[in-house]
Design a protein around this motif. Structure first.
Motif, mmCIF file in Angstrom:
data_model
loop_
_atom_site.group_PDB
_atom_site.id
_atom_site.type_symbol
_atom_site.label_atom_id
_atom_site.label_comp_id
_atom_site.label_asym_id
_atom_site.label_seq_id
_atom_site.Cartn_x
_atom_site.Cartn_y
_atom_site.Cartn_z
ATOM 1 N N LYS A 91 -3.088 13.422 -0.426
ATOM 2 C CA LYS A 91 -1.979 13.996 0.333
ATOM 3 C C LYS A 91 -2.011 13.559 1.791
ATOM 4 N N THR A 92 -3.182 13.618 2.413
ATOM 5 C CA THR A 92 -3.252 13.379 3.862
ATOM 6 C C THR A 92 -3.308 11.906 4.221
ATOM 7 N N ASP A 93 -3.579 11.015 3.277
ATOM 8 C CA ASP A 93 -3.592 9.590 3.587
ATOM 9 C C ASP A 93 -2.203 8.960 3.473
ATOM 10 N N GLY A 94 -1.240 9.720 2.992
ATOM 11 C CA GLY A 94 0.118 9.213 2.901
ATOM 12 C C GLY A 94 0.858 9.404 4.218
ATOM 13 N N ASP A 95 2.174 9.514 4.131
ATOM 14 C CA ASP A 95 3.007 9.717 5.316
ATOM 15 C C ASP A 95 2.781 11.141 5.819
ATOM 16 N N LEU A 96 2.106 11.263 6.956
ATOM 17 C CA LEU A 96 1.750 12.581 7.476
ATOM 18 C C LEU A 96 2.981 13.429 7.771
#
Length: 262
Positions: A91-96
């Motif tokens: 979740k957090t490595d995608g588009d923040l």
């Protein structure tokens, strides 16, 4: 007000944050400096002790048995990867920016939020929100800040809301936690919220605060509420501003929704 997208591209013309709408960060900076001194002192003492000890013999280069299985696990016994819904890093490595909660009904985008650039906030603009701007800019860079996403909304004529997600890339979750702890450490002071706030359910030590009214002759009353929590490598900050009183429920609802989303 203010958020970021790259460390190197800090536009010089970016506006400074309004004094009344951003928290001061002197305490956080002092805490960071104290932690640095503690680490440096401990390292020096450790080297001194180690230098007085006799060298430890090296282990044998050859070993009779391997420490790992000789055969790979059968395909039907290999653990399945976590689904994306349970894997925090996915979740957090995608588009923040996509981790910011949806704009609540009745709210509109704040067209005057020029501290945002397509949903990102620069580190330079983030640092300008603190009393010790240069020191906080250096602190963020040394803390391996990764990026900052943000949103700004308005409701009616006077209510405003800002959300920032500050993410660090140090490989551990302690940096975001330390940043949040530093921000909460001064909130009970009289020139800030003046109270210890309330715990955010499910956040560990995350808290939300409702400030007392700021009354100045010739100006409308000024009310503010703030929430500071962290989850994993992300520090979450939410601010509400209004010329009318802000209830605890108003700020609590937003921060609980945001924490669940992250």
């Amino acid at each position: 007000m203010e958020p970021n997208d790259t460390l190197s591209d800090v536009p010089p013309e970016a506006p400074a944050a309004p004094v009344r709408t951003r928290p001061r960060g002197r305490t956080a900076l002092l805490i960071a400096a104290a932690a640095l001194l503690g680490i440096s002192g401990g390292t020096a003492i450790g080297y001194g002790i180690q230098a007085q000890r006799p060298p430890s013999p090296l282990p044998a280069l050859s070993q009779t048995e391997l420490a790992y299985p000789a055969k790979a696990l059968p395909a039907d016994k290999v653990p399945a990867p976590l689904p994306a819904s349970q894997d925090h890093r996915v979740k957090t490595d995608g588009d923040l920016r996509k981790l910011i909660i949806d704009r609540p009904a009745g709210w509109s985008e704040d067209e005057d939020a020029d501290w945002l650039d397509d949903g990102w906030m620069s580190v330079g603009v983030l640092a300008r929100g603190y009393e010790v701007e240069d020191g906080m800019f250096e602190y963020f860079l040394e803390s391996d800040i990764r990026r900052v996403a943000g949103a700004a909304w308005t409701k009616g004529e006077h209510r405003e809301a800002t959300i920032t997600l500050t993410q660090f890339s140090s490989g551990t979750d302690t940096t975001a936690e330390d940043y949040a702890v530093g921000q909460r450490s001064y909130m009970a002071d009289d020139d800030h919220a003046g109270n210890n706030g309330d715990l955010v359910k499910g956040s560990g030590e995350g808290r939300y605060y409702v400030y007392g009214a700021d009354l100045e002759p010739g100006y409308e009353p000024f009310y503010r509420a703030r929430a500071v929590v962290h989850r994993g490598d992300i520090m979450i900050e939410i601010n509400l501003y209004d010329t009318r009183p802000i209830s605890k429920k108003d700020i609590r609802t937003l921060v609980e929704r945001q924490l669940e989303r992250v």
